[in-house]
Design an enzyme around this catalytic site. Structure first.
Site, PDB file in Angstrom:
ATOM      1  N   HIS A 204       0.859  -1.265   0.001  1.00 17.54           N
ATOM      2  CA  HIS A 204       0.046  -0.019  -0.004  1.00 17.54           C
ATOM      3  C   HIS A 204       0.797   1.419   0.062  1.00 17.54           C
ATOM      4  CE1 HIS A 204      -4.020   1.164  -0.051  1.00 17.54           C
ATOM      5  NE2 HIS A 204      -3.437   2.119   0.584  1.00 17.54           N
ATOM      6  N   GLU A 449     -12.174  -8.769  -5.176  1.00 21.70           N
ATOM      7  CA  GLU A 449     -10.724  -9.074  -4.897  1.00 21.70           C
ATOM      8  C   GLU A 449     -10.407 -10.215  -4.105  1.00 21.70           C
ATOM      9  OE1 GLU A 449      -9.583  -5.586  -2.615  1.00 21.70           O
ATOM     10  OE2 GLU A 449     -11.319  -5.549  -1.418  1.00 21.70           O
ATOM     11  N   ASP A 473      -5.523  -7.116  -4.747  1.00 22.21           N
ATOM     12  CA  ASP A 473      -5.629  -8.275  -3.764  1.00 22.21           C
ATOM     13  C   ASP A 473      -6.095  -9.478  -4.464  1.00 22.21           C
ATOM     14  OD1 ASP A 473      -5.345  -7.291  -1.149  1.00 22.21           O
ATOM     15  OD2 ASP A 473      -6.879  -6.067  -0.968  1.00 22.21           O
ATOM     16  N   CYS A 520     -10.074  -1.048 -10.488  1.00 23.33           N
ATOM     17  CA  CYS A 520      -9.257  -0.043  -9.752  1.00 23.33           C
ATOM     18  C   CYS A 520      -7.922  -0.636  -9.103  1.00 23.33           C
ATOM     19  CB  CYS A 520     -10.068   0.609  -8.612  1.00 23.33           C
ATOM     20  SG  CYS A 520     -10.830  -0.718  -7.636  1.00 23.33           S
TER      21      CYS A 520
HETATM   22  C1  PEP Z   1      -7.078  -4.029  -4.758  1.00 21.87           C
HETATM   23  O1  PEP Z   1      -6.960  -4.684  -3.856  1.00 21.87           O
HETATM   24  O2  PEP Z   1      -6.988  -4.130  -5.838  1.00 21.87           O
HETATM   25  C2  PEP Z   1      -7.658  -2.666  -4.522  1.00 21.87           C
HETATM   26  C3  PEP Z   1      -7.655  -1.574  -5.288  1.00 21.87           C
HETATM   27  O3  PEP Z   1      -7.701  -2.122  -3.014  1.00 21.87           O
HETATM   28  P1  PEP Z   1      -6.348  -1.987  -2.112  1.00 21.87           P
HETATM   29  O4  PEP Z   1      -5.174  -1.755  -2.933  1.00 21.87           O
HETATM   30  O5  PEP Z   1      -6.686  -0.738  -1.476  1.00 21.87           O
HETATM   31  O6  PEP Z   1      -6.184  -3.173  -1.240  1.00 21.87           O
HETATM   32 MG    MG Z   2      -7.854  -4.420  -1.905  1.00 19.46          MG
END
Ligand code: PEP
Ligand code: MG
Length: 588
Positions: A204, A449, A473, A520
């Site tokens: 992250h 995810e 994820d 996303c």
């Molecule tokens: C993902 O898991 O692709 C996502 C967009 O959420 P995050 O990266 O915040 O876990």
């Molecule tokens: Mg995620």
């Protein structure tokens, strides 16, 4: 970490993995710990066992950090690996059944005080013992004891490891590790880039670096002993390389490369007013992901059609208690207003796993496996009051403009049903209270995810208003690769046929049900994947704002019919290497 290797002079090169691209040149700031706060208070006799338990959690966390640093040090040249290895072993030894550990546990029990205060007392005592020794080498070990103690206290209090105040503009931060909460404290007006010893490129923190448009390198072995604050550092976000004290020649080379990148960026800026349309006329919706409210200006500058993913974790970071309804409402309403009628997709709290939030510390517990534990929607459905507060704030913000509610880490329809019940209750309560909310109420969607959710996408589509595919994820859980662990980073691959099938199935399930589907995850912002995603039927992408212009440029080069045909060929393949070749050939 104190070693003598900083005595080295002249250009030094350290390799790691690219977290965010670009080139930054500036003075290093080797991040020392932020000011240590050592809370002191008495505890009741009944709480002694749980206080010792709390200390043991911090002890395990400290041991894990040191073990990871040790593994990382093995990548260094022999002599450096040996030197650092000794030091880390010494630190580890102090945390394993030692006088220090026993001293802390006894002090908590006998004096009835909190773990942080007990650590502080035990550290002072052991350090004094070392300092009184006539042998200079042994006396210097007192510093190591204090360093180990500071690590323990930081892990007990969850104090960010970093202090980012009073830095000169253009600083490059060098640190052992940066958590997402640490990264949230970075001001991109001041910091030009960063590099860390630990952490993976899908973490992250890496996502935040891309969002801020800051070049960042992760997993750089030997970095902390190899650079001093104030030395000039180059962050090469193409090669995944850190160059310390560069020669004049190297500096000149990188300065001209940086100019080329700037020129390219200016060219991309010219695309802002052009439509995101393929060569054969298919329009693609381009939105941005938001980590922090301040990025909203960036979203507008690149011409985003909306916020496709607002990660709300920032509201819960770097604070002792969670924000109340009014505070959350103010922030969200501000964002809705700033977007001037463009939709905002607010994702409910997604803490847990690598995204720990101190304000929820106790309630998150100490999961056996954080990635599979009480996180995201599971935590919200357990801490219902917290969930209701967040939903109420989102609903109130929806009175000011288009808002969608997005649920993270959904595994099945049960969680959606439970959420709808809570949502209905909160709506009734707000209406009774006379608080205005959006009419109609915001659509409710889910992240796809978790592999189980992708496979059950048909069932889920019947219960929700939209899908947002979280490939970060989804890749991690499908391939069982921790996205934040640099040791397995090379195995993380969204082009694995298993991951692609899940994406394709979710897209088709969304199409069958007639609901919008966006992607996303980070692949949405990487031009390498654009043709494949479009070919699989994706028509909406959401990404870090700095990535949007390049994705638009790529879309305008793509012929949808050709991309669809190439995706069909790719989906008939079993080998991810072959898939990569087919995709890269298509991209040209
Ligand atoms: C993902 O898991 O692709 C996502 C967009 O959420 P995050 O990266 O915040 O876990
Ligand atoms: Mg995620």
């Amino acid at each position: 970490m104190k070693t003598d290797r900083t005595k080295a002079k002249g250009e030094r090169i350290f390799d790691g993995v690219v977290g965010a691209s670009g080139i930054a040149i500036g003075p290093a700031h080797v991040s020392e710990a932020g000011a240590l706060q050592v809370p002191e208070y008495e505890i009741k006799p009944d709480d002694i066992a749980s206080e010792i338990g709390r200390f043991e959690v911090a002890l395990r966390r400290s041991q894990n950090q040191l073990t990871k640093l040790k593994t990382k040090s093995l990548a260094l040249p022999d002599a450096a690996a040996e030197e650092l290895g000794y030091l880390l072993d010494a630190h580890l030894l102090m945390l394993t059944g030692s006088r220090l550990v026993r001293g802390v546990e006894e002090t908590i029990g006998k004096k009835g005080i909190n773990a942080e205060a007990a650590v502080q007392m035990a550290i002072s005592e052991v350090a004094r013992g070392f300092e009184s020794l006539p042998d200079a080498y042994m006396a210097a070990r007192a510093d190591d004891v204090r360093e180990v103690g500071a690590r323990l206290i930081r892990n007990l209090t969850d104090t960010p490891f970093q202090a980012f105040t009073h830095l000169p503009a253009g600083t490059i931060i060098v640190a052992e590790e940066l958590s997402p909460a640490d990264a949230a404290l970075i001001d991109p007006q001041i910091v030009a880039g960063f590099a860390t010893v630990l952490g993976g490129k899908e973490s992250h923190t890496a996502i935040m670096a891309r969002s801020f448009g800051l070049p960042a390198i992760f997993g750089v072995a030997g970095l902390l002993g190899g650079v001093k604050s104030g030395e000039t550092v180059i962050v090469d976000g193409a090669a995944g390389r850190i160059i310390v004290d560069p020669s004049q020649e190297t500096l000149k080379d990188y300065e001209s490369r940086r100019k080329v990148l700037e020129r390219e960026r200016r060219q991309l800026d010219r695309l802002i007013d052009l439509p995101a349309e393929t060569g054969d006329g298919v329009t693609i919706g381009l939105q941005t992901n938001l980590e922090l409210p301040r990025e909203v200006d960036g979203a507008l500058t690149v011409g985003a059609a909306g916020i496709g993913l607002l990660r709300t974790e920032f509201m819960f970071m770097n604070r002792d208690t969670p924000p109340g309804e009014d505070e959350q409402y103010e922030v969200l309403a501000g964002l809705v207003a700033a977007m001037g009628g463009r939709p905002i997709t607010v994702r409910t709290l997604d803490v847990g796993g690598e995204k720990l939030a101190y304000s929820l510390g106790e309630q998150l517990g100490d999961p056996v496996n954080p990635a599979l534990g009480l996180r995201a929607i599971r935590l919200s459905l357990k801490l219902v009051k917290l969930f209701e507060t967040q939903l109420a704030a989102i609903l109130r913000a929806s009175a000011h403009g288009p808002v969608r509610i997005l649920l993270p880490m959904i595994a099945g329809t049960g969680e959606v049903r439970q959420t709808r019940e809570i949502l209905t209750r909160v709506i009734k309560r707000l209406k009774r209270r006379g608080s205005p909310i959006g009419d109609p109420v915001p659509p409710l969607g889910v992240m796809i995810e978790v592999p189980g959710a992708a496979l059950a996408a048909d069932a889920l589509a019947a219960h929700v208003d939209f899908f947002a595919i979280g490939t970060n994820d989804l890749t991690m859980y499908t391939l069982a690769i921790d996205r934040a662990d640099e040791q397995v980073a090379h195995l993380y691959n969204p082009l694995h046929p298993g991951v692609l099938r899940l994406i394709q199935f979710a897209v088709q399930a969304g199409q069958r049900a007639g609901i919008p589907v966006s992607v996303c995850g980070e692949v949405a912002g990487d031009p390498r994947y654009t043709a494949l995603l479009l070919g699989l039927g994706v028509r909406d992408l959401s990404m870090a704002a700095p990535c949007l212009p390049r994705i638009k440029q790529r879309i305008r080069q793509i012929d949808m019919a050709a991309a669809t045909a190439r995706a069909e060929i790719i989906m008939s393949q079993a080998d991810s290497g072959r898939i990569a070749t087919l995709l890269d050939d298509f991209n040209g």
